[in-house]
Design an enzyme around this catalytic site. Structure first.
Site, mmCIF file in Angstrom:
data_model
loop_
_atom_site.group_PDB
_atom_site.id
_atom_site.type_symbol
_atom_site.label_atom_id
_atom_site.label_comp_id
_atom_site.label_asym_id
_atom_site.label_seq_id
_atom_site.Cartn_x
_atom_site.Cartn_y
_atom_site.Cartn_z
ATOM 1 N N CYS A 1 0.859 -1.176 0.000
ATOM 2 C CA CYS A 1 0.000 0.000 0.000
ATOM 3 C C CYS A 1 0.901 1.234 0.000
ATOM 4 O O CYS A 1 2.103 1.133 0.197
ATOM 5 C CB CYS A 1 -0.869 0.019 1.251
ATOM 6 S SG CYS A 1 -1.727 -1.538 1.529
ATOM 7 N N ARG B 1 0.724 1.539 -5.825
ATOM 8 C CA ARG B 1 0.981 0.530 -4.800
ATOM 9 C C ARG B 1 -0.302 -0.077 -4.241
ATOM 10 O O ARG B 1 -0.256 -1.089 -3.540
ATOM 11 C CB ARG B 1 1.786 1.158 -3.649
ATOM 12 C CG ARG B 1 3.167 1.613 -4.063
ATOM 13 C CD ARG B 1 3.845 2.304 -2.911
ATOM 14 N NE ARG B 1 4.140 1.394 -1.827
ATOM 15 C CZ ARG B 1 5.298 0.814 -1.620
ATOM 16 N NH1 ARG B 1 6.293 1.041 -2.436
ATOM 17 N NH2 ARG B 1 5.488 0.001 -0.602
ATOM 18 N N TRP C 1 -4.292 -1.664 -0.638
ATOM 19 C CA TRP C 1 -4.469 -2.899 -1.394
ATOM 20 C C TRP C 1 -4.895 -3.920 -0.343
ATOM 21 O O TRP C 1 -4.098 -4.308 0.509
ATOM 22 C CB TRP C 1 -3.156 -3.315 -2.064
ATOM 23 C CG TRP C 1 -3.280 -4.510 -2.955
ATOM 24 C CD1 TRP C 1 -3.659 -4.512 -4.270
ATOM 25 C CD2 TRP C 1 -2.981 -5.879 -2.633
ATOM 26 N NE1 TRP C 1 -3.646 -5.797 -4.761
ATOM 27 C CE2 TRP C 1 -3.240 -6.648 -3.785
ATOM 28 C CE3 TRP C 1 -2.547 -6.516 -1.484
ATOM 29 C CZ2 TRP C 1 -3.059 -8.025 -3.820
ATOM 30 C CZ3 TRP C 1 -2.370 -7.898 -1.516
ATOM 31 C CH2 TRP C 1 -2.619 -8.631 -2.675
ATOM 32 N N ASN D 1 1.481 -0.398 6.452
ATOM 33 C CA ASN D 1 1.783 -1.408 5.425
ATOM 34 C C ASN D 1 2.358 -2.607 6.137
ATOM 35 O O ASN D 1 3.195 -2.445 7.022
ATOM 36 C CB ASN D 1 2.861 -0.904 4.454
ATOM 37 C CG ASN D 1 2.311 0.092 3.474
ATOM 38 O OD1 ASN D 1 1.115 0.309 3.419
ATOM 39 N ND2 ASN D 1 3.204 0.711 2.714
ATOM 40 N N GLY D 2 1.979 -3.796 5.708
ATOM 41 C CA GLY D 2 2.518 -5.003 6.337
ATOM 42 C C GLY D 2 1.385 -5.871 6.823
ATOM 43 O O GLY D 2 0.258 -5.781 6.319
ATOM 44 N N GLU E 1 5.585 -14.969 -20.321
ATOM 45 C CA GLU E 1 5.519 -13.550 -19.950
ATOM 46 C C GLU E 1 4.432 -12.834 -20.760
ATOM 47 O O GLU E 1 3.673 -12.022 -20.220
ATOM 48 C CB GLU E 1 6.903 -12.912 -20.156
ATOM 49 C CG GLU E 1 6.977 -11.403 -20.020
ATOM 50 C CD GLU E 1 6.594 -10.882 -18.638
ATOM 51 O OE1 GLU E 1 6.417 -11.683 -17.706
ATOM 52 O OE2 GLU E 1 6.436 -9.654 -18.503
ATOM 53 N N LYS F 1 1.047 -10.993 -19.242
ATOM 54 C CA LYS F 1 0.698 -9.590 -19.485
ATOM 55 C C LYS F 1 -0.700 -9.465 -20.085
ATOM 56 O O LYS F 1 -1.429 -8.539 -19.768
ATOM 57 C CB LYS F 1 1.721 -8.940 -20.421
ATOM 58 C CG LYS F 1 3.069 -8.662 -19.791
ATOM 59 C CD LYS F 1 2.983 -7.506 -18.819
ATOM 60 C CE LYS F 1 4.273 -7.207 -18.105
ATOM 61 N NZ LYS F 1 4.755 -8.241 -17.199
ATOM 62 N N GLU G 1 -3.091 -9.789 -17.238
ATOM 63 C CA GLU G 1 -3.001 -8.699 -16.268
ATOM 64 C C GLU G 1 -3.519 -7.369 -16.841
ATOM 65 O O GLU G 1 -4.288 -6.665 -16.201
ATOM 66 C CB GLU G 1 -1.518 -8.597 -15.923
ATOM 67 C CG GLU G 1 -1.090 -7.685 -14.860
ATOM 68 C CD GLU G 1 0.434 -7.760 -14.700
ATOM 69 O OE1 GLU G 1 0.907 -7.291 -13.683
ATOM 70 O OE2 GLU G 1 1.146 -8.260 -15.608
ATOM 71 N N HIS H 1 0.188 -32.461 -26.367
ATOM 72 C CA HIS H 1 0.052 -33.360 -25.211
ATOM 73 C C HIS H 1 -1.136 -32.972 -24.331
ATOM 74 O O HIS H 1 -1.242 -33.440 -23.209
ATOM 75 C CB HIS H 1 1.343 -33.354 -24.392
ATOM 76 C CG HIS H 1 2.509 -33.882 -25.179
ATOM 77 N ND1 HIS H 1 2.649 -35.209 -25.512
ATOM 78 C CD2 HIS H 1 3.563 -33.238 -25.743
ATOM 79 C CE1 HIS H 1 3.744 -35.369 -26.224
ATOM 80 N NE2 HIS H 1 4.318 -34.182 -26.389
ATOM 81 N N LYS I 1 1.597 -3.026 -7.023
ATOM 82 C CA LYS I 1 2.917 -3.003 -7.649
ATOM 83 C C LYS I 1 3.920 -3.905 -6.945
ATOM 84 O O LYS I 1 4.693 -4.585 -7.590
ATOM 85 C CB LYS I 1 3.419 -1.558 -7.694
ATOM 86 C CG LYS I 1 4.733 -1.361 -8.421
ATOM 87 C CD LYS I 1 4.573 -1.567 -9.896
ATOM 88 C CE LYS I 1 5.900 -1.518 -10.636
ATOM 89 N NZ LYS I 1 5.786 -2.171 -11.950
#
Ligand code: F6R
Length: 600
Positions: free
Chosen positions: A2, A27, A78, A104-105, A473, A477, A480, A496, A595
């Site tokens: 956050c 964040r 967040w 935060n935490g 990757e 993306k 996301e 397969h 982030k």
């Protein structure tokens, strides 16, 4: 995770805090809030006033009238414990309303503390772990000693800023989560990271674990285990414009287009004229790696996979890329064991833990990061700085390419190939920024393809060898940024299982530069074509056989086969961007994400 901001000074705190929160919104952006000491010093009836909103900082700005007062704290959230709501948004107050805290935490023992506090008469309003801190701090009082005692009861990492009614300062403290103090002229700030303090600070201090700082307009006092301490002052090298969009519609697009410059910075001064790489970390004085782990999460784990393919091609050393969260209790090893921790933020909890675990197990630990003063750099023996600059958009783009180039440089320093090949690779690395520039200049074609992909429900991306991680990757993306369900596969694996999903509505992007995997990729593409799925081929040559089977062929600028992931990823990023744009996605702030992921 956050964003935290705090301001103490002669101006009203509210507008300063809103601007600061806006800059750290990447964040966390599911809710936000501020607590301001209403009124000015000396005015008898000062109290803490709180304003909160669900959504973005702009929503808070729109909903909040003026609040006079030059001392305040704020937060963008967040959600971890408790859903995103006004009630759960920070700042949290104790029941008297005289203590406000942003955090935060995670308070790992919050159930136990909450129960204890309840028995002593505290009443809780939110579902969050943070509210426990407000009640606890109220019991221990507003002195740094009281705050230290309260925090000694807390298990888990934290970075906090606290406002006590009647005080003209903010108290900031950390253990395991970063927090900085921004130093201005007759005013000071608190922030979760540098962008939070940019508007008013010309220097900043990183607090260390266990520090308790009292921040007033005239100065900062830091105490550690009861003793006054001094911390190094860093100079702010950026202006607020670094976190502006610079004329682009989104940070993501700006950051994609910054990549040629970023690669030049990452390479600068690290390769000699004859192609020798020296990262300046004294790696040659270490026991050379006999076994090397490359660890990261998400996109950083994909970069680690590219690193694995590259390093394994250069040497016989056992190299293994792993998701950092999967490195559970590494075996004790001698000095020949190396762990390279790939993390742009340097704060990802699983990667920081992996660094600590690997170090405890006797590995030499090297952090490849974009943030030189981060938790990972404290945990690791050495730091390889990526120099990508601040990345604001939640999805990593420029930092991903910088990670790839950072890993190439590491490989070339550790396992230099023969003279000829070394010079060849060094020359190709120097030309890489230009190759990326040319790939980005293909934006019109990539925009057309991305926009067309917006109509798909699912997409496959396939690659082989060093470009298998590129497929992963790219798919990451698309999910996301464009909310498109995309899956990355090693091309040989399709038949397969995943072939069962393939139909004429499932576009397949094939990453197939002309390297020694090309012929096998062509076989896979023919098999896909036979099942009627539309193919977009990303290649580096105009090729007649591809033209006849692929719906679209993107001819990317050629580079060394080892470095093709850099060029093809840049092209994929633009395709993803335009796909997300066409689907109306919140490009820079995808839902449910943040982030840096500082929780497990
Ligand atoms: C995806 C993305 C994430 C990060 C991951 C690790 O676009 O950005 O998957 O790569 O959260 O973050 P860092 O590199 O900060 O450790």
């Amino acid at each position: 995770m956050c964003g935290i901001a705090g301001y103490v000074g002669p101006d009203d705190a509210l507008p300063v805090l809103l601007n600061a929160l806006h800059r750290v919104e990447y964040r966390g952006y599911d809710s936000c809030g501020v607590a301001i000491h209403n009124g000015n010093a000396g005015s008898g009836s000062r109290r803490i006033e709180v304003a909160k909103a669900v959504g973005y900082v702009d929503d808070l700005r729109a909903a909040t009238g003026p609040i006079p007062g030059g001392v305040g704290i704020g937060h963008t959230r967040w959600a971890t414990v408790g859903s995103p709501s006004k009630l759960n948004a920070h700042p949290h107050l104790d029941c008297t309303g005289r203590v406000a805290v942003v955090h935060n935490g995670s308070v790992e023992n919050h159930y136990q503390l909450r129960e204890e506090l309840r028995q002593r008469g505290h009443r809780f309003r939110s579902e969050t772990d943070t509210e426990v801190l407000a009640h606890l701090l109220e019991e221990y009082g507003s002195t740094p000693e009281g705050v230290a005692e309260a925090l000694a009861r807390v298990q888990g990492p934290y970075a906090i800023a606290v406002l006590f009614e009647g005080s003209d300062s903010i108290i900031a403290a950390r253990r395991g989560s970063p927090i900085i103090i921004g130093l201005g002229d007759g005013e000071n700030m608190v922030g979760s990271d540098v962008p939070a303090v940019l508007e008013r600070a010309n220097g900043f201090i990183h607090l260390e674990d266990g520090d308790i700082a009292t921040v007033s307009a005239s100065g900062v006092e830091i105490r550690h285990r009861g003793e006054a301490v001094r911390r190094r002052v860093h100079h702010v090298r950026w202006g607020p414009e670094v976190v502006d969009k610079g004329g682009y519609e989104h940070f993501l697009l700006k950051e994609i287009h910054e990549q040629p410059r970023v690669l030049r910075d990452t390479l600068a001064g690290r390769i000699s004229a004859d192609g020798h790489v020296n990262l300046g970390l004294g790696l040659d004085r270490r026991t050379p790696p006999e076994e090397l782990f490359l660890l990261g999460c998400g996109s950083a784990a994909h970069a680690a996979m590219v690193g694995e393919a590259f390093l394994a091609a250069l040497s016989d050393t056992r190299v293994q890329a792993l998701e950092a969260s999967e490195m559970v209790r590494p075996k004790r090893r001698g000095p020949g064991a190396w762990s390279v921790l790939v993390s742009q933020s340097g704060e990802t909890a699983d990667t920081v833990d992996a660094a600590r675990d690997a170090r405890r197990a006797g590995h030499f630990t090297l952090a490849l990061t974009n943030v030189p003063e981060s938790s990972i750099t404290r945990a690791a023996h050495a730091i390889h700085h990526l120099r990508a600059g601040q990345e604001v958009s939640v999805a990593s783009t420029k930092t991903y390419l910088a990670q790839l180039v950072g890993l190439y440089l590491l490989g070339l320093e550790l396992f230099p190939p023969s003279d000829r090949r070394r010079r060849q690779m060094a020359a190709a690395l120097r030309r890489l920024p230009e190759a990326v520039q040319q790939a980005l200049a293909m934006a019109p074609q990539l925009e057309m393809l991305g926009t067309r992909l917006a109509a798909a429900e699912h997409a496959f991306i396939i690659g082989k060898g060093i470009n298998y991680p590129t497929a992963l990757e790219g798919a990451w993306k698309f999910k996301e940024v464009a909310y498109l369900h995309a899956e990355g596969f090693a091309s040989g694996e399709l038949k397969h299982g995943p072939f069962a999903l393939l139909d004429t509505d499932t576009p397949v992007i094939a990453i197939m530069p002309r390297d020694d995997t090309y012929e096998r990729m062509l076989v896979a593409v023919e098999e896909i074509h036979a099942r009627g799925a539309p193919i977009i081929a990303l290649t580096d040559c105009d090729n007649a056989e591809l033209q006849s089977i692929a719906q679209s062929v993107v001819c990317l600028p050629p580079t060394d086969p080892m470095f093709t992931p850099v060029v093809s990823t840049a092209a994929l990023q633009l395709m993803v961007y335009y796909c997300g744009l066409a689907r109306g996605c919140p490009i820079d702030r995808p839902r449910n994400l943040a982030k840096s992921v500082t929780v497990h």
